[in-house]
Design an enzyme around this catalytic site. Structure first.
Site, PDB file in Angstrom:
ATOM      1  N   SER A  66       0.853  -1.084  -0.201  1.00 33.93           N
ATOM      2  CA  SER A  66      -0.167   0.477  -0.039  1.00 33.93           C
ATOM      3  C   SER A  66       0.545   1.468   0.239  1.00 33.93           C
ATOM      4  CB  SER A  66      -0.890  -0.152   1.328  1.00 33.93           C
ATOM      5  OG  SER A  66      -0.764  -0.345   2.465  1.00 33.93           O
ATOM      6  N   LYS A 135       0.828   4.191   6.766  1.00 36.93           N
ATOM      7  CA  LYS A 135      -0.347   5.252   5.908  1.00 36.93           C
ATOM      8  C   LYS A 135       0.694   6.800   6.025  1.00 36.93           C
ATOM      9  CE  LYS A 135      -3.124   2.045   4.789  1.00 36.93           C
ATOM     10  NZ  LYS A 135      -2.402   1.211   3.310  1.00 36.93           N
TER      11      LYS A 135
END
Length: 248
Positions: A66, A135
């Protein structure tokens, strides 16, 4: 009358330097002494590593794509605990955070062994990715973050940002459009790999929350430390948000 001479004590006997050396040599040869010294060293090392992990730095490994191309699978990353402890998380930081919002669902994973849990606790073994996520912070408390225009770029407080960490050929917004205001004490986060990251954009439905509590942040990623070919400290990109005004 004559006095009898009073007997005097001779000089107190003290062991010679050679005797002391022999005694110390015998003690060093004693296996129990060696064992005690080794145990002391191990305990001190565990205490120091645990304190470092709790207050300074912790090592994690990356389990998913990701964050391509900034972070790739099996990267070992050094995560600073200091910013998290001070609640000083900024736009552009890459953060590791606990999955308190249950973004990962209820997928069951095999329980790590006692030795692995001990290794992760002390910092000798990298922390896994089973209950944590990584993230990039795009918006902080009070920010208005939008992505609803023809360019596909993200705007923060009315300023469109250019994101060099998004892989070539990808649209910064990904497949989703949004227009949100981040609550105080929370973060809006997105993966760099916008086409393959189940981040804040994908948790806006009923009964969900796209906003990560600052209290869930474990720390900010400072470097890739392994493998050596991928060593870098070019992780955070605060300059991307330099022109963004403070939240009104």
């Amino acid at each position: 009358m004559t006095r009898k001479p009073v007997p005097t004590l001779g000089p107190l006997h003290s062991p010679s330097l050679r005797d002391r050396d022999r005694a110390e040599a015998r003690a060093r040869r004693n296996p129990l002494v060696w064992l005690r010294e080794i145990l002391v060293i191990i305990v001190v090392a565990l205490i120091i590593s645990s304190l470092l992990r709790a207050f300074i730095v912790q090592v994690f490994w990356i389990p998913s794509p990701s964050m391509h191309n900034t972070l790739v699978e099996d990267d070992r990353i050094a995560v600073s605990r200091i910013d998290a402890l001070r609640s000083n998380v900024r736009r552009g930081d890459v953060v590791v955070f606990d999955d308190d919002l249950h973004w990962l669902g209820s997928t069951e994973t095999a329980s790590p062994s006692v030795l692995r849990r001990l290794g992760e606790f002390t910092g000798f073994v990298p922390g896994g990715g089973e209950q944590t996520l990584v993230k990039r912070v795009i918006g902080v408390g009070g920010d208005r973050v939008t992505c609803a225009n023809a360019t596909g770029k993200v705007s923060v407080n009315g300023v469109e940002i250019d994101e060099p960490y998004v892989p070539d050929g990808q649209v910064p917004c990904g497949e989703r459009t949004f227009d949100i205001v981040v609550p105080e004490g929370h973060l809006w986060v997105m993966g760099d790999n916008r086409s393959n990251s189940a981040d804040s954009r994908y948790h806006m439905g009923a009964g969900q929350s796209p906003f990560v509590p600052v209290s869930s942040v474990v720390g900010t990623v400072q470097a890739v430390i392994w493998p050596s070919a991928r060593w870098t400290t070019d992780i955070a990109h605060h300059e991307v948000f330099a022109a963004v005004p403070a939240a009104s």
